[in-house]
Write an enzyme that holds these catalytic residues in place. Structure first.
Site, PDB file in Angstrom:
ATOM      1  N   SER A  10     -28.387 -26.793   4.839  1.00  0.00           N
ATOM      2  CA  SER A  10     -28.676 -26.323   3.483  1.00  0.00           C
ATOM      3  C   SER A  10     -27.527 -25.453   2.995  1.00  0.00           C
ATOM      4  CB  SER A  10     -29.969 -25.508   3.463  1.00  0.00           C
ATOM      5  OG  SER A  10     -30.047 -24.814   2.233  1.00  0.00           O
ATOM      6  N   HIS A  35     -28.014 -30.783   2.356  1.00  0.00           N
ATOM      7  CA  HIS A  35     -29.278 -30.375   1.733  1.00  0.00           C
ATOM      8  C   HIS A  35     -28.991 -29.390   0.602  1.00  0.00           C
ATOM      9  CE1 HIS A  35     -33.679 -29.842   1.846  1.00  0.00           C
ATOM     10  NE2 HIS A  35     -33.458 -28.564   1.587  1.00  0.00           N
ATOM     11  N   ASP A  37     -30.691 -27.062  -2.254  1.00  0.00           N
ATOM     12  CA  ASP A  37     -31.932 -26.417  -2.697  1.00  0.00           C
ATOM     13  C   ASP A  37     -31.811 -26.004  -4.156  1.00  0.00           C
ATOM     14  OD1 ASP A  37     -33.688 -26.359  -0.369  1.00  0.00           O
ATOM     15  OD2 ASP A  37     -32.109 -25.147   0.551  1.00  0.00           O
ATOM     16  N   MET A  39     -33.656 -24.326  -7.296  1.00  0.00           N
ATOM     17  CA  MET A  39     -34.779 -23.432  -7.614  1.00  0.00           C
ATOM     18  C   MET A  39     -34.680 -22.957  -9.058  1.00  0.00           C
ATOM     19  SD  MET A  39     -34.878 -21.134  -4.177  1.00  0.00           S
ATOM     20  CE  MET A  39     -34.520 -21.835  -2.563  1.00  0.00           C
ATOM     21  N   HIS A  68     -33.447 -31.100  -2.809  1.00  0.00           N
ATOM     22  CA  HIS A  68     -34.807 -30.557  -2.722  1.00  0.00           C
ATOM     23  C   HIS A  68     -35.094 -29.770  -4.002  1.00  0.00           C
ATOM     24  CE1 HIS A  68     -37.600 -27.573  -0.341  1.00  0.00           C
ATOM     25  NE2 HIS A  68     -38.277 -28.263  -1.236  1.00  0.00           N
ATOM     26  N   MET A  70     -37.154 -27.553  -6.280  1.00  0.00           N
ATOM     27  CA  MET A  70     -38.251 -26.577  -6.344  1.00  0.00           C
ATOM     28  C   MET A  70     -38.302 -26.094  -7.786  1.00  0.00           C
ATOM     29  SD  MET A  70     -37.407 -24.756  -2.713  1.00  0.00           S
ATOM     30  CE  MET A  70     -35.775 -25.493  -2.676  1.00  0.00           C
ATOM     31  N   MET A 139     -42.351 -27.975   4.546  1.00  0.00           N
ATOM     32  CA  MET A 139     -41.815 -26.617   4.478  1.00  0.00           C
ATOM     33  C   MET A 139     -42.424 -25.780   5.600  1.00  0.00           C
ATOM     34  SD  MET A 139     -39.763 -26.385   1.737  1.00  0.00           S
ATOM     35  CE  MET A 139     -39.462 -24.697   2.176  1.00  0.00           C
ATOM     36  N   ASP A 177     -38.108 -28.011   7.074  1.00  0.00           N
ATOM     37  CA  ASP A 177     -37.212 -27.129   6.311  1.00  0.00           C
ATOM     38  C   ASP A 177     -37.740 -25.703   6.303  1.00  0.00           C
ATOM     39  OD1 ASP A 177     -35.497 -26.016   4.459  1.00  0.00           O
ATOM     40  OD2 ASP A 177     -36.122 -27.271   2.780  1.00  0.00           O
TER      41      ASP A 177
HETATM   42  C1  DX5 Z   1     -36.218 -22.609   1.189  1.00  0.00           C
HETATM   43  C2  DX5 Z   1     -35.275 -23.797   1.290  1.00  0.00           C
HETATM   44  C3  DX5 Z   1     -34.677 -24.055   2.635  1.00  0.00           C
HETATM   45  C4  DX5 Z   1     -34.062 -22.865   3.290  1.00  0.00           C
HETATM   46  C5  DX5 Z   1     -33.438 -23.182   4.626  1.00  0.00           C
HETATM   47  O1  DX5 Z   1     -36.892 -22.644  -0.021  1.00  0.00           O
HETATM   48  O2  DX5 Z   1     -35.931 -24.987   0.920  1.00  0.00           O
HETATM   49  O3  DX5 Z   1     -33.803 -25.158   2.597  1.00  0.00           O
HETATM   50  O4  DX5 Z   1     -33.155 -22.254   2.465  1.00  0.00           O
HETATM   51  O5  DX5 Z   1     -32.775 -22.055   5.039  1.00  0.00           O
HETATM   52  P1  DX5 Z   1     -33.029 -21.327   6.437  1.00  0.00           P
HETATM   53  O6  DX5 Z   1     -32.573 -22.315   7.467  1.00  0.00           O
HETATM   54  O7  DX5 Z   1     -32.175 -20.128   6.338  1.00  0.00           O
HETATM   55  O8  DX5 Z   1     -34.487 -21.028   6.546  1.00  0.00           O
HETATM   56 ZN    ZN Z   2     -34.884 -27.064   1.125  1.00  0.00          ZN
END
Ligand code: DX5
Ligand code: ZN
Length: 220
Positions: A10, A35, A37, A39, A68, A70, A139, A177
């Protein structure tokens, strides 16, 4: 143990001042996927990056971009993420009024579809879509932030999904994840995960030795 486990680092944990270089370094270090993320400060209490940044970092790697989302609502942004270079688009069923329609929309752009379950989301909410999707992202922390502690209470859900997938012979990848580290990587693989997402462990352990950390997660 699951065969051919893939590692999807990620970039949430990378140095955002040189994000393109970081993506390049991940590919060199042996990452299978990248990956990303996304948000929105609404579906989750944090803000990250959007399609314009993904488009900019896309040329830095040929690896699969595992995006991903969110964000809520998702439908109106699918086209932008598809055009930005996402290969897999994963969304949360709670973020859309009709998951079936969102799946169709992602497929319209010839992208792979993932459905994500938050720690408290039950299998039931995705069950009727299992014949149409490519990936389930489980998750193992509350979505929103990197660096949180792995929640072992999601393991039964992972095992149950693995059982369903094997029984029905679905071609679905099981991705985990959140809080993945060298201590729990074997446990999640044994429970059925074949894609491991990791931010903090890959970027922070062993003085940020990406190659070493990716290999350790793959092998442990
Ligand atoms: C959280 C994300 C993850 C997360 C993974 O909302 O979807 O991808 O950042 O990071 P670590 O490995 O630091 O938990
Ligand atoms: Zn993620």
């Amino acid at each position: 143990m699951a065969t051919s486990v893939k590692i999807s680092p990620s970039i949430l944990a990378c140095d955002f001042s040189k994000i393109g270089k970081e993506v390049e370094a991940l590919e060199k270090a042996g990452a299978d996927y990248i990956h990303v993320d996304v948000m929105d400060g609404h579906f989750v209490p944090n803000l990250t990056i959007g399609p314009d940044v993904i488009k900019k970092i896309r040329p830095f790697s040929k690896k699969i971009f595992d995006v991903h989302l969110m964000i809520s609502p998702v439908d109106k942004y699918i086209e932008q993420f598809a055009n930005a270079g996402a290969d897999i688009i994963t969304f949360h069923p709670e973020a859309t009024p009709d998951s079936g329609e969102t799946i169709k929309l992602i497929k319209k752009f010839n992208k792979k579809v993932g459905l994500s379950l938050k720690p408290k989301s039950e299998i039931e909410i995705i069950k009727k879509h299992l014949d149409k999707i490519d990936l389930i992202l489980i998750m193992s922390v509350e979505p929103g932030f990197g660096g949180q502690k792995f929640m072992p209470e999601v393991l039964p859900k992972l095992k149950e999904l693995k059982k369903i997938i094997d029984k029905e012979k679905y071609k679905i990848d099981l991705e985990i994840d959140g809080g993945i580290n060298f201590q729990n990587s074997k446990t999640v693989k044994d429970a059925g995960a074949n894609i491991l997402v990791s931010g903090s462990t890959i970027f922070k352990e062993n003085n940020g030795d990406l190659k070493k950390n990716i290999n350790l997660l793959r092998e442990k």
